[in-house]
Design a protein around this motif. Structure first.
Motif, short mmCIF file in Angstrom:
data_model
loop_
_atom_site.label_atom_id
_atom_site.label_comp_id
_atom_site.label_asym_id
_atom_site.label_seq_id
_atom_site.Cartn_x
_atom_site.Cartn_y
_atom_site.Cartn_z
N SER A 3 0.83 -1.13 0.13
CA SER A 3 0.12 0.02 -0.09
C SER A 3 0.70 1.25 0.17
O SER A 3 2.12 1.20 0.36
CB SER A 3 -0.90 -0.10 1.31
N VAL A 4 0.30 2.34 -0.31
CA VAL A 4 0.87 3.62 -0.53
C VAL A 4 0.12 4.57 0.06
O VAL A 4 -1.09 4.54 0.17
CB VAL A 4 1.10 4.18 -1.96
N GLU A 5 0.62 4.71 1.48
CA GLU A 5 -0.23 5.74 2.40
C GLU A 5 0.27 6.98 2.76
O GLU A 5 1.82 7.28 2.75
CB GLU A 5 -0.50 4.88 3.76
N PRO A 6 -0.52 7.88 3.49
CA PRO A 6 0.03 9.27 3.54
C PRO A 6 0.68 9.11 5.04
O PRO A 6 0.26 8.61 5.99
CB PRO A 6 -1.16 10.17 3.56
N THR A 7 1.53 10.09 5.40
CA THR A 7 1.94 10.24 6.65
C THR A 7 2.29 11.86 6.86
O THR A 7 2.54 12.52 5.86
CB THR A 7 3.39 9.57 6.82
N LYS A 8 2.30 12.50 8.18
CA LYS A 8 2.15 13.69 8.41
C LYS A 8 3.39 13.93 9.15
O LYS A 8 3.84 15.34 9.05
CB LYS A 8 1.04 14.06 9.16
N THR A 9 4.49 13.08 9.18
CA THR A 9 5.54 13.27 10.02
C THR A 9 6.69 14.16 9.19
O THR A 9 6.25 14.21 7.85
CB THR A 9 6.41 12.00 10.21
N THR A 10 7.26 15.11 9.81
CA THR A 10 8.43 15.88 8.81
C THR A 10 9.83 15.15 8.98
O THR A 10 10.59 15.85 8.69
CB THR A 10 8.15 17.03 9.67
N GLN A 11 9.84 13.96 9.54
CA GLN A 11 11.13 13.25 9.67
C GLN A 11 11.58 12.75 8.28
O GLN A 11 12.79 12.62 8.43
CB GLN A 11 10.97 12.24 10.90
N TYR A 12 10.66 12.54 7.38
CA TYR A 12 11.23 12.17 6.10
C TYR A 12 10.31 12.43 5.15
O TYR A 12 8.93 12.71 5.30
CB TYR A 12 11.41 10.44 6.32
N ILE A 13 10.61 12.31 3.85
CA ILE A 13 9.73 12.55 2.77
C ILE A 13 9.02 11.40 2.37
O ILE A 13 7.65 11.44 2.18
CB ILE A 13 10.39 13.05 1.40
N ALA A 14 9.46 10.27 2.43
CA ALA A 14 9.02 9.13 2.05
C ALA A 14 9.99 7.89 2.68
O ALA A 14 10.89 7.93 2.94
CB ALA A 14 8.87 8.79 0.54
N ARG A 15 9.29 6.63 2.89
CA ARG A 15 9.90 5.40 3.05
C ARG A 15 9.25 4.26 2.66
O ARG A 15 8.13 4.27 2.74
CB ARG A 15 10.41 5.47 4.86
N ALA A 16 9.96 3.14 2.58
CA ALA A 16 9.49 1.91 2.18
C ALA A 16 10.06 0.58 2.69
O ALA A 16 9.95 0.82 4.03
CB ALA A 16 10.26 1.97 0.73
#
Length: 274
Positions: free
Chosen positions: A162-175
């Protein structure tokens, strides 16, 4: 990945892709002030814990439990090898961490409608990022399944991830890696950061993350980079490539836009075929 330059010389160190011209802030413990390796307790306390309770190490790689975090720490403080042979594949118990030939051709995913007004842009960025790997080899195929977008979580058994949203500002994306359990098999994306990362295009950022989903490690963990060492659980597929899409620019990388290189394309063909 992070905006700040995370340069580490000790065994226990890592960087995250952060919100700005790079992917994120520190995601693993750095050496202590006197250059000594931090204790496990110091390392765990300084490692970013994500919204799902897991941890993020090496910039954009998830570790799902405290037990796994301890194993990661132990592998980091072990004496490093000196492998020099730009793409490298993750290994688990000495074996390549990759999909089977049939599964590699059917990497289905959903994109959560919880992205809201950013949903269409994330769908497009995912397609463009996936397209970069698909253009390099006929043996890899990512397939978006829109019918599953309304129930797009790791619990959805109708898709591989799945590709899901996150609001954290610790990273742009992670996999994740192919060996990751289904319950943790997602790509988390901060959509706002995805579209405000300077020369790093959304397509290139997500192609980097999808590189992890295919089994590829950060190129800068190789000794030639001279910094940002992660661990030795990998096997070289091509000669070192400082411009690789899997190489953080802030870790002595030579690319400022995270573009895919010819060696990246050679590497994916070496692992999955042409």
């Amino acid at each position: 990945m992070s905006r700040s330059l995370a340069r580490t010389a000790a065994a226990v160190a890592g960087t995250t892709l952060a919100v700005s011209s790079a992917f994120a802030a520190t995601a693993a413990a750095a050496p202590t002030g006197d250059g000594s390796v931090p204790t496990y307790q110091e390392f765990a306390a300084s490692t970013f814990q994500d919204v799902d309770g897991g941890y993020v190490v090496n910039g954009d790689e998830p570790v799902t439990s405290k037990g796994s975090l301890r194993q990661f720490y132990d592998s980091m403080v072990a004496q490093p090898d000196t492998q020099v042979d730009g793409l490298i594949v993750n290994t688990v118990s000495g074996r390549d961490d990759k999909w089977s030939a049939s599964q590699a051709l059917n990497l289905t995913y959903c994109v959560s409608t919880k992205f809201g007004t950013d949903y269409s842009r994330v769908v497009s960025a995912m397609a463009a990022g996936a397209g970069q790997w698909e253009a390099a080899t006929t043996k890899v195929n990512f397939t978006h399944v829109p019918a599953q977008d309304g129930a797009c979580t790791t619990r959805n058994s109708s898709v591989v991830f799945s590709v899901e949203p996150t609001k954290t500002t610790q990273y742009i994306a992670r996999a994740f890696f192919p060996s990751t359990s289904k319950s943790s098999r997602n790509v988390l994306v901060n959509a706002r950061s995805l579209y405000s990362s300077g020369s790093w295009t959304p397509s290139n950022i997500l192609a980097h993350e999808l590189g992890h989903t295919l089994g590829f490690r950060h190129e800068h963990t190789r000794p030639e980079a001279g910094t940002c060492f992660e661990d030795n659980n990998w096997r070289p597929l091509t000669p070192y490539d400082s411009a690789s899409i899997m190489h953080y620019p802030q870790c002595n990388g030579s690319s400022d836009d995270l573009s895919m290189t010819d060696q990246d394309r050679t590497g994916v063909r070496a692992l999955y075929g042409s």
